[in-house]
Design an enzyme around this catalytic site. Structure first.
Site, PDB file in Angstrom:
ATOM      1  N   ARG A 164       1.137  -1.358   0.496  1.00 26.29           N
ATOM      2  CA  ARG A 164       0.898  -0.080  -0.203  1.00 26.29           C
ATOM      3  C   ARG A 164       0.414  -0.315  -1.633  1.00 26.29           C
ATOM      4  NH1 ARG A 164       1.544   1.157   4.368  1.00 26.29           N
ATOM      5  NH2 ARG A 164       2.658   2.957   5.195  1.00 26.29           N
ATOM      6  N   SER A 239       5.341   9.406   3.886  1.00 19.84           N
ATOM      7  CA  SER A 239       6.481   8.740   3.236  1.00 19.84           C
ATOM      8  C   SER A 239       6.444   9.033   1.737  1.00 19.84           C
ATOM      9  CB  SER A 239       6.397   7.225   3.417  1.00 19.84           C
ATOM     10  OG  SER A 239       6.362   6.890   4.775  1.00 19.84           O
ATOM     11  N   GLU A 334       5.869   6.393  -3.334  1.00 15.84           N
ATOM     12  CA  GLU A 334       4.554   6.015  -2.804  1.00 15.84           C
ATOM     13  C   GLU A 334       3.546   7.099  -3.184  1.00 15.84           C
ATOM     14  OE1 GLU A 334       3.780   5.076   1.618  1.00 15.84           O
ATOM     15  OE2 GLU A 334       2.412   6.701   1.123  1.00 15.84           O
TER      16      GLU A 334
HETATM   17  P1  FAD Z   1      -5.503  11.685  -2.261  1.00 10.74           P
HETATM   18  O1  FAD Z   1      -4.151  12.249  -2.075  1.00 10.74           O
HETATM   19  O2  FAD Z   1      -6.614  12.643  -2.469  1.00 10.74           O
HETATM   20  O3  FAD Z   1      -5.484  10.652  -3.484  1.00 10.74           O
HETATM   21  C1  FAD Z   1      -4.508   9.640  -3.570  1.00 10.74           C
HETATM   22  C2  FAD Z   1      -4.734   8.851  -4.885  1.00 10.74           C
HETATM   23  O4  FAD Z   1      -5.985   8.181  -4.849  1.00 10.74           O
HETATM   24  C3  FAD Z   1      -4.780   9.747  -6.127  1.00 10.74           C
HETATM   25  O5  FAD Z   1      -4.178   9.040  -7.173  1.00 10.74           O
HETATM   26  C4  FAD Z   1      -6.276   9.939  -6.375  1.00 10.74           C
HETATM   27  O6  FAD Z   1      -6.546  10.172  -7.748  1.00 10.74           O
HETATM   28  C5  FAD Z   1      -6.844   8.593  -5.917  1.00 10.74           C
HETATM   29  N1  FAD Z   1      -8.195   8.688  -5.323  1.00 10.74           N
HETATM   30  C6  FAD Z   1      -8.597   9.530  -4.335  1.00 10.74           C
HETATM   31  N2  FAD Z   1      -9.868   9.259  -3.981  1.00 10.74           N
HETATM   32  C7  FAD Z   1     -10.285   8.232  -4.765  1.00 10.74           C
HETATM   33  C8  FAD Z   1     -11.510   7.500  -4.866  1.00 10.74           C
HETATM   34  N3  FAD Z   1     -12.582   7.769  -4.110  1.00 10.74           N
HETATM   35  N4  FAD Z   1     -11.580   6.506  -5.799  1.00 10.74           N
HETATM   36  C9  FAD Z   1     -10.524   6.215  -6.581  1.00 10.74           C
HETATM   37  N5  FAD Z   1      -9.340   6.887  -6.516  1.00 10.74           N
HETATM   38  C10 FAD Z   1      -9.224   7.869  -5.622  1.00 10.74           C
HETATM   39  N6  FAD Z   1      -0.314   6.458   4.403  1.00 10.74           N
HETATM   40  C11 FAD Z   1      -0.244   5.257   5.000  1.00 10.74           C
HETATM   41  O7  FAD Z   1      -0.593   4.229   4.399  1.00 10.74           O
HETATM   42  N7  FAD Z   1       0.236   5.117   6.267  1.00 10.74           N
HETATM   43  C12 FAD Z   1       0.633   6.181   6.998  1.00 10.74           C
HETATM   44  O8  FAD Z   1       1.056   6.026   8.133  1.00 10.74           O
HETATM   45  C13 FAD Z   1       0.567   7.473   6.397  1.00 10.74           C
HETATM   46  N8  FAD Z   1       0.974   8.560   7.078  1.00 10.74           N
HETATM   47  C14 FAD Z   1       0.898   9.793   6.493  1.00 10.74           C
HETATM   48  C15 FAD Z   1       1.308  10.914   7.225  1.00 10.74           C
HETATM   49  C16 FAD Z   1       1.235  12.182   6.679  1.00 10.74           C
HETATM   50  C17 FAD Z   1       1.681  13.363   7.491  1.00 10.74           C
HETATM   51  C18 FAD Z   1       0.728  12.354   5.365  1.00 10.74           C
HETATM   52  C19 FAD Z   1       0.597  13.713   4.784  1.00 10.74           C
HETATM   53  C20 FAD Z   1       0.322  11.246   4.624  1.00 10.74           C
HETATM   54  C21 FAD Z   1       0.412   9.948   5.179  1.00 10.74           C
HETATM   55  N9  FAD Z   1       0.029   8.799   4.462  1.00 10.74           N
HETATM   56  C22 FAD Z   1       0.073   7.564   5.068  1.00 10.74           C
HETATM   57  C23 FAD Z   1      -0.416   8.902   3.055  1.00 10.74           C
HETATM   58  C24 FAD Z   1      -1.916   9.266   2.910  1.00 10.74           C
HETATM   59  O9  FAD Z   1      -2.430   9.782   4.096  1.00 10.74           O
HETATM   60  C25 FAD Z   1      -2.738   8.053   2.488  1.00 10.74           C
HETATM   61  O10 FAD Z   1      -2.251   7.537   1.291  1.00 10.74           O
HETATM   62  C26 FAD Z   1      -4.226   8.400   2.320  1.00 10.74           C
HETATM   63  O11 FAD Z   1      -4.976   7.223   2.150  1.00 10.74           O
HETATM   64  C27 FAD Z   1      -4.469   9.329   1.131  1.00 10.74           C
HETATM   65  O12 FAD Z   1      -5.815   9.707   1.164  1.00 10.74           O
HETATM   66  P2  FAD Z   1      -6.323  11.009   0.422  1.00 10.74           P
HETATM   67  O13 FAD Z   1      -7.811  10.994   0.481  1.00 10.74           O
HETATM   68  O14 FAD Z   1      -5.660  12.213   0.945  1.00 10.74           O
HETATM   69  O15 FAD Z   1      -5.819  10.689  -1.054  1.00 10.74           O
HETATM   70  N1  EPU Z   2      14.766   4.978  10.111  1.00  8.66           N
HETATM   71  C1  EPU Z   2      16.005   5.561  10.095  1.00  8.66           C
HETATM   72  N2  EPU Z   2      16.080   6.882   9.731  1.00  8.66           N
HETATM   73  C2  EPU Z   2      14.997   7.618   9.392  1.00  8.66           C
HETATM   74  C3  EPU Z   2      13.724   7.010   9.412  1.00  8.66           C
HETATM   75  C4  EPU Z   2      13.629   5.673   9.767  1.00  8.66           C
HETATM   76  O1  EPU Z   2      17.023   4.927  10.383  1.00  8.66           O
HETATM   77  O2  EPU Z   2      15.172   8.800   9.097  1.00  8.66           O
HETATM   78  C5  EPU Z   2      14.668   3.567  10.526  1.00  8.66           C
HETATM   79  C6  EPU Z   2      14.462   3.465  12.034  1.00  8.66           C
HETATM   80  O3  EPU Z   2      15.402   2.570  12.559  1.00  8.66           O
HETATM   81  C7  EPU Z   2      13.086   2.851  12.211  1.00  8.66           C
HETATM   82  C8  EPU Z   2      12.809   2.207  10.867  1.00  8.66           C
HETATM   83  O4  EPU Z   2      13.584   2.938   9.905  1.00  8.66           O
HETATM   84  O5  EPU Z   2      13.076   1.913  13.227  1.00  8.66           O
HETATM   85  C9  EPU Z   2      11.337   2.321  10.491  1.00  8.66           C
HETATM   86  O6  EPU Z   2      10.944   3.683  10.679  1.00  8.66           O
HETATM   87  P1  EPU Z   2       9.428   4.058  11.040  1.00  8.66           P
HETATM   88  O7  EPU Z   2       8.965   3.249  12.200  1.00  8.66           O
HETATM   89  O8  EPU Z   2       9.344   5.538  11.132  1.00  8.66           O
HETATM   90  O9  EPU Z   2       8.648   3.536   9.801  1.00  8.66           O
HETATM   91  P2  EPU Z   2       8.902   3.676   8.239  1.00  8.66           P
HETATM   92  O10 EPU Z   2       9.208   2.317   7.698  1.00  8.66           O
HETATM   93  O11 EPU Z   2       9.875   4.761   7.953  1.00  8.66           O
HETATM   94  C10 EPU Z   2       6.441   3.137   7.659  1.00  8.66           C
HETATM   95  C11 EPU Z   2       5.388   3.688   6.777  1.00  8.66           C
HETATM   96  C12 EPU Z   2       4.690   4.853   7.440  1.00  8.66           C
HETATM   97  C13 EPU Z   2       4.068   4.371   8.744  1.00  8.66           C
HETATM   98  C14 EPU Z   2       5.169   3.822   9.636  1.00  8.66           C
HETATM   99  C15 EPU Z   2       4.634   3.207  10.900  1.00  8.66           C
HETATM  100  C16 EPU Z   2       6.031   3.183   4.502  1.00  8.66           C
HETATM  101  C17 EPU Z   2       6.534   3.703   3.202  1.00  8.66           C
HETATM  102  N3  EPU Z   2       5.925   4.072   5.493  1.00  8.66           N
HETATM  103  O12 EPU Z   2       7.457   4.137   7.776  1.00  8.66           O
HETATM  104  O13 EPU Z   2       3.643   5.301   6.585  1.00  8.66           O
HETATM  105  O14 EPU Z   2       3.395   5.421   9.410  1.00  8.66           O
HETATM  106  O15 EPU Z   2       5.885   2.780   8.928  1.00  8.66           O
HETATM  107  O16 EPU Z   2       4.033   1.996  10.612  1.00  8.66           O
HETATM  108  O17 EPU Z   2       5.738   1.999   4.618  1.00  8.66           O
HETATM  109  C18 EPU Z   2       3.162   6.740   4.762  1.00  8.66           C
HETATM  110  O18 EPU Z   2       2.920   5.723   4.101  1.00  8.66           O
HETATM  111  O19 EPU Z   2       3.030   7.890   4.296  1.00  8.66           O
HETATM  112  C19 EPU Z   2       3.628   6.599   6.138  1.00  8.66           C
HETATM  113  C20 EPU Z   2       3.979   7.634   6.909  1.00  8.66           C
END
Ligand code: FAD
Ligand code: EPU
Length: 338
Positions: A164, A239, A334
């Site tokens: 991240r 997250s 994050e």
């Molecule tokens: P924004 O929210 O628009 O911007 C994020 C940051 O980047 C801000 O600081 C902004 O100023 C900057 N920025 C935006 N565009 C640019 C650019 N072109 N150049 C320079 N800076 C820029 N993330 C994960 O890694 N893994 C996941 O599994 C994951 N699951 C998610 C699930 C949900 C339901 C949600 C809502 C979010 C999740 N995220 C996850 C977080 C998010 O989707 C990612 O961080 C994504 O890359 C953000 O993209 P965005 O375009 O929406 O960024």
């Molecule tokens: N867990 C709990 N309770 C909860 C949630 C999770 O006990 O309420 C435990 C579970 O045992 C599970 C473990 O935590 O096995 C990991 O949970 P999960 O697989 O949901 O993944 P995470 O570590 O909570 C991360 C990323 C997610 C990404 C998933 C899958 C970060 C901060 N988050 O979540 O990314 O989708 O793994 O790879 O690393 C995001 O960055 O926004 C995001 C959603």
């Protein structure tokens, strides 16, 4: 390029907060972006670059100009029997890109299915999910250097990707705007990654024994839909915190008290599951007005409707404090707090 005043930001981010920006513009080309950056308004006001708005939390109305990057387009640079090089502009939607790749039988991005946001933001925090990170398919990116208006190319090493994390969140913070990303994908003979426990289980449930990239995408979408709230229905930014990394010594102490603690090796350190820590501290499903902790995934802070950015941040601070008191572990946000 049109500059709007007092623009409602709710449709432009996923937390559902009714914030306004003093000025707002959406740019569709590098020239429009340069024009926006040169606008005299920016002599007196700050600016914020926005993509899909899925990783930001607005604490207040934004006092300056929000510049939404909507530079679209993608180009296949090279196809060999084994590989594909694909250049994608910053404004393209991330999941539409993954879908397009899977439909073309190009492998590499399928584990990153259904992550909201734009392509240009994906390198910022080196998006990751289900055993894969952006860096695994990344070749290079182009970014505008804000101080001199020049376009610079960054290779993988220069991006300094981590969990991240990237150069653009550290020394490069606020200095570059990402314009495009070039990916290295596989054209045939994909090596699928099914190492993530829940992904493996879902493939079994689906009855798939030799998964291809289409199956992986389907399985990832199923798992994500089963536990992550859909921002179209409940405001959230995924997250809220990163999974904390602690020393092996610290882990040993914690593990002695909590043998069931969820943890993964991370080099010589240990990464803890923040969701587990938050749940164990009693927050899962907690609600305070319209600010809450998701009942299926404790790492996700949600807005049930009318929570303000300050309400959500106040809840996040309480969670941080409580996890620190119980486990002696710091949770780092994050989400980008504006
Ligand atoms: P924004 O929210 O628009 O911007 C994020 C940051 O980047 C801000 O600081 C902004 O100023 C900057 N920025 C935006 N565009 C640019 C650019 N072109 N150049 C320079 N800076 C820029 N993330 C994960 O890694 N893994 C996941 O599994 C994951 N699951 C998610 C699930 C949900 C339901 C949600 C809502 C979010 C999740 N995220 C996850 C977080 C998010 O989707 C990612 O961080 C994504 O890359 C953000 O993209 P965005 O375009 O929406 O960024
Ligand atoms: N867990 C709990 N309770 C909860 C949630 C999770 O006990 O309420 C435990 C579970 O045992 C599970 C473990 O935590 O096995 C990991 O949970 P999960 O697989 O949901 O993944 P995470 O570590 O909570 C991360 C990323 C997610 C990404 C998933 C899958 C970060 C901060 N988050 O979540 O990314 O989708 O793994 O790879 O690393 C995001 O960055 O926004 C995001 C959603």
């Amino acid at each position: 390029m049109e500059i709007k005043e007092n623009h409602f930001l709710k449709p432009h981010h996923t937390f559902g907060i009714p914030a306004y920006s003093r000025f707002f513009t959406e740019v569709h080309s590098v020239e429009e972006l340069q024009q926006a950056l040169a606008d005299p308004l920016l002599e007196k006001h700050p600016y914020l670059i926005l993509g899909g708005g899925s990783n930001v939390l607005f604490q207040n109305d934004y006092p300056g100009m929000v510049i939404k990057v909507s530079i679209m387009g993608r180009e296949v640079l090279e196809v060999t029997p084994e590989t594909v090089r694909l250049k994608v502009n910053a404004g393209e939607d991330w999941d539409q890109l993954v879908e397009y790749c899977v439909e073309n039988n190009w492998g590499g991005l399928e584990n990153l299915s259904l992550i909201p946001g734009n392509v240009g933001t994906s390198p910022m925090q080196n998006i990751g999910a289900y055993g894969v990170e952006l860096k695994d398919c990344f070749q290079e990116l182009e970014a505008l250097e804000i101080s001199n208006g020049k376009i610079r190319t960054f290779n993988k090493k220069e991006c300094r990707f981590g969990y991240r994390d990237s150069f653009f969140k550290k020394e490069g913070k606020g200095k570059y705007i990402i314009l495009s990303v070039t990916f290295n994908l596989t054209a045939n003979h994909h090596k699928v990654n099914t190492r993530y426990g829940q992904l493996e289980e879902e493939l079994k449930t689906m009855g798939i024994h030799k998964p291809g990239i289409t199956h992986i995408r389907q399985a990832v979408c199923n798992v994500r839909r089963s536990k992550l709230p859909d921002p179209a229905l409940i405001g959230n930014a995924g997250s809220f915190f990163k999974n904390p990394v602690v020393s092996f010594q610290k882990f040993r102490e914690l593990n002695a008290a909590y043998p069931e603690m969820v943890a993964y090796p991370d080099g010589k350190d240990i990464k803890l599951a923040a969701g587990w820590l938050i749940e164990k501290a009693g927050w899962k499903g907690y609600r305070e007005g319209d600010a809450g902790v998701h009942y299926k995934q404790a790492l996700v802070i949600v807005n049930y409707g009318n929570a303000s950015g300050k309400d959500l941040l106040s809840l996040a601070n309480k969670i941080q404090k409580s996890v620190h008191e119980k486990f002696g572990v710091e949770l780092e946000a994050e989400v980008n707090i504006v």
